[in-house]
Design a protein around this motif. Sequence first.
Motif, PDB file in Angstrom:
ATOM      1  N   LEU A 216      38.898  54.788  39.782  1.00 50.55           N
ATOM      2  CA  LEU A 216      37.957  54.434  38.730  1.00 50.55           C
ATOM      3  C   LEU A 216      36.699  53.759  39.254  1.00 50.55           C
ATOM      4  O   LEU A 216      35.703  53.716  38.560  1.00 50.55           O
ATOM      5  N   PHE A 217      36.760  53.262  40.496  1.00 50.69           N
ATOM      6  CA  PHE A 217      35.541  52.685  41.079  1.00 50.69           C
ATOM      7  C   PHE A 217      35.007  53.529  42.237  1.00 50.69           C
ATOM      8  O   PHE A 217      33.838  53.469  42.556  1.00 50.69           O
ATOM      9  N   PHE A 218      35.892  54.259  42.894  1.00 48.74           N
ATOM     10  CA  PHE A 218      35.483  54.956  44.111  1.00 48.74           C
ATOM     11  C   PHE A 218      35.622  56.472  43.964  1.00 48.74           C
ATOM     12  O   PHE A 218      35.893  57.176  44.915  1.00 48.74           O
ATOM     13  N   GLY A 219      35.449  56.951  42.753  1.00 54.36           N
ATOM     14  CA  GLY A 219      35.678  58.369  42.484  1.00 54.36           C
ATOM     15  C   GLY A 219      34.496  59.265  42.814  1.00 54.36           C
ATOM     16  O   GLY A 219      34.672  60.438  43.120  1.00 54.36           O
ATOM     17  N   LYS A 220      33.288  58.738  42.735  1.00 57.27           N
ATOM     18  CA  LYS A 220      32.105  59.569  42.957  1.00 57.27           C
ATOM     19  C   LYS A 220      31.272  59.002  44.099  1.00 57.27           C
ATOM     20  O   LYS A 220      31.365  57.820  44.412  1.00 57.27           O
ATOM     21  N   THR A 221      30.419  59.848  44.667  1.00 54.65           N
ATOM     22  CA  THR A 221      29.580  59.331  45.749  1.00 54.65           C
ATOM     23  C   THR A 221      28.364  58.619  45.170  1.00 54.65           C
ATOM     24  O   THR A 221      27.938  58.893  44.049  1.00 54.65           O
ATOM     25  N   HIS A 223      25.480  59.064  46.148  1.00 53.30           N
ATOM     26  CA  HIS A 223      24.470  60.115  46.044  1.00 53.30           C
ATOM     27  C   HIS A 223      24.507  60.788  44.665  1.00 53.30           C
ATOM     28  O   HIS A 223      23.467  61.060  44.074  1.00 53.30           O
ATOM     29  N   ASP A 224      25.709  61.046  44.174  1.00 53.20           N
ATOM     30  CA  ASP A 224      25.836  61.721  42.873  1.00 53.20           C
ATOM     31  C   ASP A 224      25.298  60.862  41.745  1.00 53.20           C
ATOM     32  O   ASP A 224      24.817  61.373  40.741  1.00 53.20           O
ATOM     33  N   LEU A 225      25.420  59.550  41.893  1.00 52.03           N
ATOM     34  CA  LEU A 225      25.057  58.658  40.792  1.00 52.03           C
ATOM     35  C   LEU A 225      23.664  58.050  40.966  1.00 52.03           C
ATOM     36  O   LEU A 225      23.186  57.329  40.103  1.00 52.03           O
ATOM     37  N   CYS A 226      23.031  58.364  42.094  1.00 54.56           N
ATOM     38  CA  CYS A 226      21.825  57.626  42.495  1.00 54.56           C
ATOM     39  C   CYS A 226      20.627  57.896  41.584  1.00 54.56           C
ATOM     40  O   CYS A 226      20.394  59.021  41.148  1.00 54.56           O
ATOM     41  N   GLN A 227      19.839  56.843  41.352  1.00 54.07           N
ATOM     42  CA  GLN A 227      18.611  57.001  40.559  1.00 54.07           C
ATOM     43  C   GLN A 227      17.563  57.803  41.312  1.00 54.07           C
ATOM     44  O   GLN A 227      16.638  58.319  40.720  1.00 54.07           O
ATOM     45  N   PRO A 255      25.295  59.971  50.479  1.00 52.68           N
ATOM     46  CA  PRO A 255      26.001  61.237  50.293  1.00 52.68           C
ATOM     47  C   PRO A 255      27.458  61.204  50.753  1.00 52.68           C
ATOM     48  O   PRO A 255      28.244  62.032  50.314  1.00 52.68           O
ATOM     49  N   VAL A 256      27.804  60.317  51.667  1.00 46.45           N
ATOM     50  CA  VAL A 256      29.185  60.326  52.153  1.00 46.45           C
ATOM     51  C   VAL A 256      29.939  59.057  51.754  1.00 46.45           C
ATOM     52  O   VAL A 256      31.001  58.768  52.289  1.00 46.45           O
ATOM     53  N   CYS A 283      29.077  50.930  53.113  1.00 46.45           N
ATOM     54  CA  CYS A 283      30.004  49.846  53.425  1.00 46.45           C
ATOM     55  C   CYS A 283      31.350  49.971  52.718  1.00 46.45           C
ATOM     56  O   CYS A 283      32.253  49.209  53.012  1.00 46.45           O
ATOM     57  N   ALA A 284      31.494  50.925  51.794  1.00 44.15           N
ATOM     58  CA  ALA A 284      32.800  51.090  51.164  1.00 44.15           C
ATOM     59  C   ALA A 284      33.591  52.210  51.829  1.00 44.15           C
ATOM     60  O   ALA A 284      34.641  52.603  51.350  1.00 44.15           O
ATOM     61  N   SER A 285      33.067  52.699  52.954  1.00 43.34           N
ATOM     62  CA  SER A 285      33.708  53.836  53.620  1.00 43.34           C
ATOM     63  C   SER A 285      34.753  53.379  54.620  1.00 43.34           C
ATOM     64  O   SER A 285      34.643  52.311  55.195  1.00 43.34           O
TER      65      SER A 285
END
Lengths: 410, 465
Positions: A216-221, A223-227, A255-256, A283-285
């Motif tokens: 629920l917090f780490f489902g999307k990149t 990059h996908d959500l970026c403004q 992106p990653v 940093c969440a990678s």
Amino acid sequence: MLSRREFIQLCMSATVGMSLTEYLIPVMRSAFAQNKITKAPVIWLELGSCTGESVSLQNAINPSLEQLLSESLDIRYHWLINVASGDAATQAIENTLKEEAGNFWLIVEGSVMTADNGRYNEIFMRNGQMVTGLAAVKEIAAKAKYVIAVGDCAAFGGPAATYPNPGGAKGVWEVVNKQVINVPGCPSHPDWMSGTFTHLLLYGLPQLDSYNRPLLFFGKTIHDLCQRRQQFEDGIFADFPGDIGCLYRVGCKGPVTHADCPLRQWNHSVNWPVKAGAPCLGCASPHFPDGMMPFYNHLPDIPTSFATLNIKKISSGLVAFGIGGVGTHFAVAVLKKRIHKHYIKGTKPLETLPPETLEQAKQELNELTKQKNALLSITTKSDVKQALRHRKWWRRKLAEFLNPKDKDGE
Amino acid sequence: MTKKTIFPVSRVHEPLRVDVEIQNGQVVDATVGATLFRGFENMMIGRDPRDAALLTQRICGICSSAHAIAAALALQQAFNLQPTPNGQHLMNLIFAADIIQNHIRHFYVLAIYDYVKGPNMPPYTPRPEGDYRLPEKRNAELLSHVKEGLLKAMRAHEMLALFGAKIPMQQTILVTGVTEQATVDRISAYASILHELMEWVEKVYLYDVAVLADYYKDYYTIGSSKGNMISHGMFPQPITGRREYSSGVMFAKGEVQPLDINKISEDIKYSWYQGDTMQRPQEGTTIPDRNKADAYSWVKAPRYAGYAFEGGPLARAWLSGKYQRGTGVMDRIITRAQETLKICQLAEEWLAQLSPGGPTHTPYTSVMQGEGIGLTDAMRGGLGHWLRIKDGKIDHYQIITPTTWTFSPRDNQGQRGPVEEALLGTPVANTEDLVEVGRVIRSFDPCFTCAVHMIDAPEIPTMII
């Protein structure tokens, strides 16, 4: 009480200006009132950490740390907030192990230092003997209900495990024989932590991805959500951090990186790195920071060679995956012509200096006329092509009409 | 004579072990040792120099921006660059917000429970018995301020994030400024939070400190240090580079002398590193050795001209000539609160000097060769980053942090570190809980995530993919 589905929706739709905890506290309160939950006994261990997660969690608590402590977590041991010191404090660990075995949570902050059999990090005393972080985690995790690793260090080794990893830092999952719920980030966002804790308390284990991060917090990149995603699509790239445009060229690891920073933002939705013109560090990678450095270059030239296998913590394969991910994304973007010339040349505003002499003005006018003519001729050409294609299409239809046999394979 | 060990000392950042010898109700000897080793400096070798600020700040979660500033200063020297005026002001504003946050949190999260009875629930129980001198009403009042304090520290971090993107671990500081723009909306948002904080610090924080000082007067003398003070100076001004807090050293409360960084050296006889010779931060190789006899800490022993020095708000106050009352526990707590207000006022001045929309940084590229030293004061005292660049990569990196100074173990001559010295003579009422020892230690605001001093190993062969 909210249903699990509603809760997840709540977590995923953090509204600007509101922290998640502001929503959660009333939810928790009603659940308590209905006797549906009891406070979870918690042992919070700080190992090879910077206390960043504890500081980050203090940032979220709205209105106060007391509230979280009194509403959901019964923190028996956390040396940053324990009033008692020494044996009086560590007695709480012993008591919790005895009384709450199989019921308490172990929250770990910071990586497990394994060098010299863990002696690079000693955290308390028992009967006059120093106990290492490594031994403590192994022992306590065995009796815990949930083991939660907060921050990238505890989850995957993180900055403490940066090559050459002098302290032998490892993620918690590598040393305990149990599922570890990883809430990464450097530091972890307070909402990610409090959201995960609340999910555990109300609905049990959240849905996890392959790295055991709550989806629920780490489902999307990022990059996908970026403004700035549209600027990426339009090929507008920043030449230097802080410039207008997508920060892909100056090293953005969005992106990653799987996290919802663009939606949630940081410190009560005040800001977040890409919004402030700073490329995402990833940093969440799981492969932060080695797989993400240099931070300001897009393609990492990692001095930590595969040959030295420096990142045993997550296996070199993961690093390869990380580099591969960045590289593939880049290659695909080039192939798909998303990046094309803008990546190489950058996007610069057109330099339009006013003509100084009449001669110059005439020349410019000529240039413009030439360009216009060129454009016109292209348009005419494409018109012709279009007509040709149209004619061919017509002919094909006619042929189909005359020989309808192919249609159903008769 | 009784020997006592407190491990872990709670309400400090990261593990601390204290051993004290008590005779006739007084501490007669003490050793302080940190028990975590990570080794950050070594990780810097072979990296892109531009990453120094972002990676080194991950040493510490409570004072991350201090490391970013020190690394940026070192890189400014190595790259031969100047920050833009706006950039410099924004860096100062980011740093100021972090210091305000740190000081408020130190008092309301860490130190206050030494003097005020907390709520009756874990983790505030169990608590040591006795010597809580505040009447019930005052106690309740200060406890209610604890909640406010947490909120205000959080607001300070919000203020920081306006220009620093996020915190802990801000992300915008570059060598020549910051990536975020100085827009009017951000400036006014910063100003509004700042005013709220300033008012609160003046009315509540300073008041609470005054209340404590009133009830615990004996703590003006308990925990007194020798009065060796050091400061690297902080908050450089644009263009001139003059610092709002100037650097300096002071021997035994004497004259203020200019700081000479060549007099800084480090001893490792009682630290878990191989060898026992004195080293300079620019050179030397040390390798961890956990089995070293006599050693008791991962912290090295930095010395200035051979003497142990104390840094932090008290040192800055003494060196600026504005405070001369003493060097005890309460003096440290009071000067920290006063400094919070002072920094709020300075931040207000810088906000007025910002030119909205002006450039906050200039583009730059890395260099192939270079050397730089970044010295700044951080929340707890003098912080220094020494770096050398070779072939476009970092070749040498060395960090000396404030807590390394204050919580240093004994040096090669057997001189105690500042905290070990300050603990001598501390009266102890109850040898079981040793609250007095805890009070002295916490007044220094220790942070061992930073202090644990790293290795400076021979170059590691690297392969560029």
